[in-house]
Design a protein around this motif. Structure first.
Motif, PDB file in Angstrom:
ATOM      1  N   ILE A  20      13.588  13.601   8.312  1.00 51.81           N
ATOM      2  CA  ILE A  20      12.567  13.551   9.102  1.00 51.81           C
ATOM      3  C   ILE A  20      12.085  14.698   9.405  1.00 51.81           C
ATOM      4  O   ILE A  20      13.019  15.672   9.736  1.00 51.81           O
ATOM      5  CB  ILE A  20      12.965  12.614  10.290  1.00 51.81           C
ATOM      6  N   ILE A  21      10.680  15.135   9.484  1.00 53.94           N
ATOM      7  CA  ILE A  21      10.144  16.282   9.429  1.00 53.94           C
ATOM      8  C   ILE A  21       8.927  16.012  10.539  1.00 53.94           C
ATOM      9  O   ILE A  21       8.000  15.506  10.530  1.00 53.94           O
ATOM     10  CB  ILE A  21       9.701  17.020   8.074  1.00 53.94           C
ATOM     11  N   LEU A  22       9.012  17.092  11.441  1.00 58.06           N
ATOM     12  CA  LEU A  22       8.054  17.309  12.583  1.00 58.06           C
ATOM     13  C   LEU A  22       7.603  18.531  13.011  1.00 58.06           C
ATOM     14  O   LEU A  22       8.391  19.579  12.506  1.00 58.06           O
ATOM     15  CB  LEU A  22       8.495  16.524  14.037  1.00 58.06           C
ATOM     16  N   ASP A  23       6.700  18.759  13.593  1.00 63.11           N
ATOM     17  CA  ASP A  23       6.099  20.405  13.826  1.00 63.11           C
ATOM     18  C   ASP A  23       6.232  20.634  15.406  1.00 63.11           C
ATOM     19  O   ASP A  23       6.821  19.397  16.150  1.00 63.11           O
ATOM     20  CB  ASP A  23       4.751  20.309  13.455  1.00 63.11           C
ATOM     21  N   HIS A  24       5.923  21.444  15.808  1.00 64.44           N
ATOM     22  CA  HIS A  24       6.380  22.177  17.247  1.00 64.44           C
ATOM     23  C   HIS A  24       5.451  21.221  18.213  1.00 64.44           C
ATOM     24  O   HIS A  24       5.587  20.890  19.504  1.00 64.44           O
ATOM     25  CB  HIS A  24       5.991  23.451  17.391  1.00 64.44           C
ATOM     26  N   LYS A  25       4.352  20.722  17.567  1.00 56.86           N
ATOM     27  CA  LYS A  25       3.297  20.040  18.545  1.00 56.86           C
ATOM     28  C   LYS A  25       4.082  18.656  18.813  1.00 56.86           C
ATOM     29  O   LYS A  25       3.906  18.119  19.834  1.00 56.86           O
ATOM     30  CB  LYS A  25       1.969  19.834  17.654  1.00 56.86           C
ATOM     31  N   ALA A  26       4.677  17.795  17.963  1.00 60.05           N
ATOM     32  CA  ALA A  26       5.352  16.744  18.179  1.00 60.05           C
ATOM     33  C   ALA A  26       6.185  16.872  19.158  1.00 60.05           C
ATOM     34  O   ALA A  26       6.637  16.300  20.100  1.00 60.05           O
ATOM     35  CB  ALA A  26       5.795  16.227  16.777  1.00 60.05           C
ATOM     36  N   LYS A  27       7.075  18.135  19.099  1.00 60.67           N
ATOM     37  CA  LYS A  27       8.182  18.299  20.029  1.00 60.67           C
ATOM     38  C   LYS A  27       7.485  18.780  21.479  1.00 60.67           C
ATOM     39  O   LYS A  27       8.211  18.424  22.596  1.00 60.67           O
ATOM     40  CB  LYS A  27       9.065  19.479  19.632  1.00 60.67           C
ATOM     41  N   LYS A  28       6.495  19.200  21.524  1.00 63.46           N
ATOM     42  CA  LYS A  28       5.830  19.713  22.738  1.00 63.46           C
ATOM     43  C   LYS A  28       5.266  18.141  23.455  1.00 63.46           C
ATOM     44  O   LYS A  28       5.280  18.269  24.821  1.00 63.46           O
ATOM     45  CB  LYS A  28       4.801  20.930  22.564  1.00 63.46           C
ATOM     46  N   ARG A  29       4.889  17.437  22.707  1.00 65.68           N
ATOM     47  CA  ARG A  29       3.964  16.308  23.187  1.00 65.68           C
ATOM     48  C   ARG A  29       4.879  15.075  23.481  1.00 65.68           C
ATOM     49  O   ARG A  29       4.484  14.336  24.476  1.00 65.68           O
ATOM     50  CB  ARG A  29       2.890  15.967  22.306  1.00 65.68           C
ATOM     51  N   HIS A  30       5.832  14.806  22.664  1.00 69.75           N
ATOM     52  CA  HIS A  30       6.732  13.568  22.661  1.00 69.75           C
ATOM     53  C   HIS A  30       7.950  13.978  22.954  1.00 69.75           C
ATOM     54  O   HIS A  30       8.802  14.681  22.737  1.00 69.75           O
ATOM     55  CB  HIS A  30       6.235  12.714  21.431  1.00 69.75           C
ATOM     56  N   LEU A  31       8.825  12.591  23.372  1.00 70.25           N
ATOM     57  CA  LEU A  31      10.135  12.312  23.478  1.00 70.25           C
ATOM     58  C   LEU A  31      10.588  12.180  21.924  1.00 70.25           C
ATOM     59  O   LEU A  31       9.956  11.424  20.912  1.00 70.25           O
ATOM     60  CB  LEU A  31      10.580  10.923  24.264  1.00 70.25           C
ATOM     61  N   PHE A  32      11.634  12.850  21.694  1.00 70.59           N
ATOM     62  CA  PHE A  32      12.170  12.964  20.429  1.00 70.59           C
ATOM     63  C   PHE A  32      13.674  12.915  20.346  1.00 70.59           C
ATOM     64  O   PHE A  32      14.137  13.815  21.005  1.00 70.59           O
ATOM     65  CB  PHE A  32      11.482  13.953  19.539  1.00 70.59           C
ATOM     66  N   ALA A  33      14.753  11.920  19.896  1.00 67.76           N
ATOM     67  CA  ALA A  33      15.821  11.888  19.526  1.00 67.76           C
ATOM     68  C   ALA A  33      16.426  12.225  21.185  1.00 67.76           C
ATOM     69  O   ALA A  33      17.472  12.926  21.347  1.00 67.76           O
ATOM     70  CB  ALA A  33      16.262  13.039  18.741  1.00 67.76           C
ATOM     71  N   GLY A  34      16.023  11.677  22.076  1.00 65.22           N
ATOM     72  CA  GLY A  34      16.679  11.663  23.444  1.00 65.22           C
ATOM     73  C   GLY A  34      16.008  12.813  24.217  1.00 65.22           C
ATOM     74  O   GLY A  34      16.663  12.920  25.366  1.00 65.22           O
TER      75      GLY A  34
END
Length: 552
Positions: free
Chosen positions: A379-393
């Protein structure tokens, strides 16, 4: 026969199915005992989302959902198909509504709310509903359990008072993107204040479900034994008359004059059973189910000549595994926009938000086609995804724990090409895949896997985008994590009839033995029609079993 204890009904397993059976038995005037092998009650239900999928029930009607028996049967026909008889499906739909009404009228604690717009998993199929048919328990203060509070299984993750319902989560996931997400955070903040200042012990999801069921049973005067594992059946003249268990460190004989109701879990925690029945590769370390799910019913039931079904199936749950070996079940995480999932060659092979059980089935199918390149996947994501959304708790903008990097749970690079190298993906493949995906994000159309084209996909998406599930992976750093075919339990077990009686291979019932929940063959067959389609049938057939015991 010398008995150590005597009851009308013995219920084995303290999840939602077991508590529903025990509540019904107690309410109907039967002397009932609920036993649990673990030191805390609640089973897998206590760790679950707490959703219940029963079409056309009272809470859906109150929520304005227009549904009918025929629509629901059409949908079950389109999803479950002929893996389950029409008679079983009809029983589930009718008795499920009856069960929820029964619990509602039994106790003021049994209260649920419509999970608005939490879509059926296949809304595009005949009879499916994009607005959904799932309900969830209302927020519950666990302090009401009194001396039973410490006997209940805690959640997998300590929320520290920051309690979210399923509906809350959907909006909080968009806290950086929508006003609704920001305003919903105020509700959670107020709960946190009450937790800290007034010592309110609020719970939601599976914790609220089990808390409400447990308090209902407790107030009925129900008995509950913990640390009491089942050993075997006691049989007289082809009738199950009781069971042997371990209690207080020694073997005890417990009589059941009306019946034994097995409401225990499946075999997800027993590696030898997994290797015997499930597709390879399989690993008990991938399951999110409790450690007590070791298939205790299987061997004793086999000796009785019981029929088994769906032994090769799990309730699939694509998961990452942290540095301590704990799985994290990815639900909403697979719907956030600037994220993709690939095999070990860097190729996408699935619509990422696909319903989780189907996702795992597809992982295995692709793994077979690619000579083992899908298990694990990335599963691959960018910094934008990490900055905007909850991920893996983790909350938006919160970095992964340092230990994740130290133990290789997360691999990170400033460029896609650099990440490709760290993930040992063949040269150029991931770059090509991301470039193609970014083109889809720009147009809003996923020409390969049609991501974002069903209401199920959109539920956890970002409504501010052209396609709520598509956005470019273009903001480094980029992150890669291994994803495994986890599960929340196994689907296979003893086959039951419409009265929840366990059947022999010849189709006749084993007298005195009932089953519901994950120790029984799934009512939903190989499918998973909607959120709560595990707990809904378990509770329904637990209710049915207890009523049938009364009539014995």
């Amino acid at each position: 026969m010398k008995w150590d204890y005597e009851y009308d009904v013995i219920v084995v397993g303290s999840g939602a199915s077991g508590f529903t059976a025990a509540i019904t038995g107690k309410k109907e005037g039967l002397k009932t005992i609920l036993i649990e092998k673990e030191s805390r009650f609640g089973g897998a239900s206590a760790l679950s989302g707490g959703g219940i999928w029963i079409p056309n029930n009272r809470y859906l009607v109150e929520g304005g959902v227009k549904d009918s028996f025929q629509e629901a049967m059409t949908y079950l026909g389109a999803t479950v198909g002929d893996n389950t008889s029409d008679e079983m499906k009809e029983t589930y739909l009718n008795k499920g509504i009856e069960m929820l009404d029964y619990l509602h009228e039994t106790s003021e604690h049994m209260r649920f709310t419509y999970a608005k717009d939490y879509s059926d998993y296949y809304p595009h199929l005949a009879g499916g509903k994009g607005e959904g048919r799932s309900i969830e328990p209302t927020v519950f203060n666990l302090n009401q359990l009194g001396d039973w509070r410490e006997r209940m299984k805690p959640p997998a993750m300590d929320t520290k008072g920051f309690v979210m319902t399923g509906q809350d989560f959907r909006h909080i996931n968009m806290i950086t993107r929508t006003w609704k997400g920001k305003t919903r955070s105020l509700t959670l903040g107020w709960r946190l204040v009450k937790h800290l200042i007034f010592r309110a012990n609020y719970s939601a999801l599976g914790q609220a479900l089990i808390g409400r069921l447990a308090l209902t049973y407790k107030e009925l005067g129900g008995e509950l034994w913990l640390d009491s594992p089942f050993i075997d059946f006691i049989i007289e003249d082809d009738l199950i008359v009781g069971i042997t268990i371990m209690k207080d460190g020694k073997e005890a004989r417990v009589k059941a004059s009306k019946g034994v109701i097995f409401a225990s879990g499946g075999f997800s925690q027993k590696q030898s059973y997994r290797e015997k029945y499930l597709p390879a590769p399989t690993d008990k370390n991938w399951t999110s189910s409790p450690p007590g799910q070791t298939g205790d019913l299987l061997d004793p039931a086999e000796k009785l000549g019981a029929k088994f079904g769906f032994m090769d199936k799990v309730w699939g749950a694509p998961s990452i595994i942290d540095h301590t070996g704990m799985p994290f079940f990815l639900v909403a995480d697979r719907a956030i926009p600037s994220m993709i999932i690939t095999d070990q060659d860097g190729n996408r092979y699935i619509n990422e938000p696909t319903p989780y059980h189907e996702f795992v089935d597809t992982m295995y199918a692709h793994n077979d086609r690619t000579d083992g390149k899908a298990i694990h996947s990335w599963i691959i994501l960018d910094h934008k995804a990490k900055k905007r959304h909850l991920f893996a708790g983790l909350f938006p903008g919160q970095d992964f724990p340092k230990a994740y990097y130290e133990h290789g749970v997360v691999l990170k690079s400033d460029t896609i090409a650099g990440l490709e190298e760290k993930l040992a993906i063949p040269n150029g493949n991931l770059v090509k895949t991301v470039d193609r995906f970014n083109g889809f994000a720009e147009t809003g159309k996923d020409l390969d896997f049609h991501r974002g084209e069903t209401q199920h996909d959109l539920y956890y998406g970002d409504p501010t985008l052209k396609n709520p599930n598509l956005d470019e992976l273009n903001k480094g750093p980029f992150y890669g994590l291994k994803i495994y075919p986890g599960d929340i339990g196994t689907k296979g077990g003893v086959v039951m009839d419409t009265q929840a009686r366990v059947l022999k291979e010849d189709g006749t019932p084993i007298k005195g033995l009932y089953a519901c929940g994950n120790c029984s063959a799934a009512v939903m067959g190989e499918s998973y029609p909607g959120p709560g389609a595990t707990i809904g049938p378990g509770m329904t057939f637990g209710y049915i079993a207890a009523l049938h015991c009364k009539g014995n």
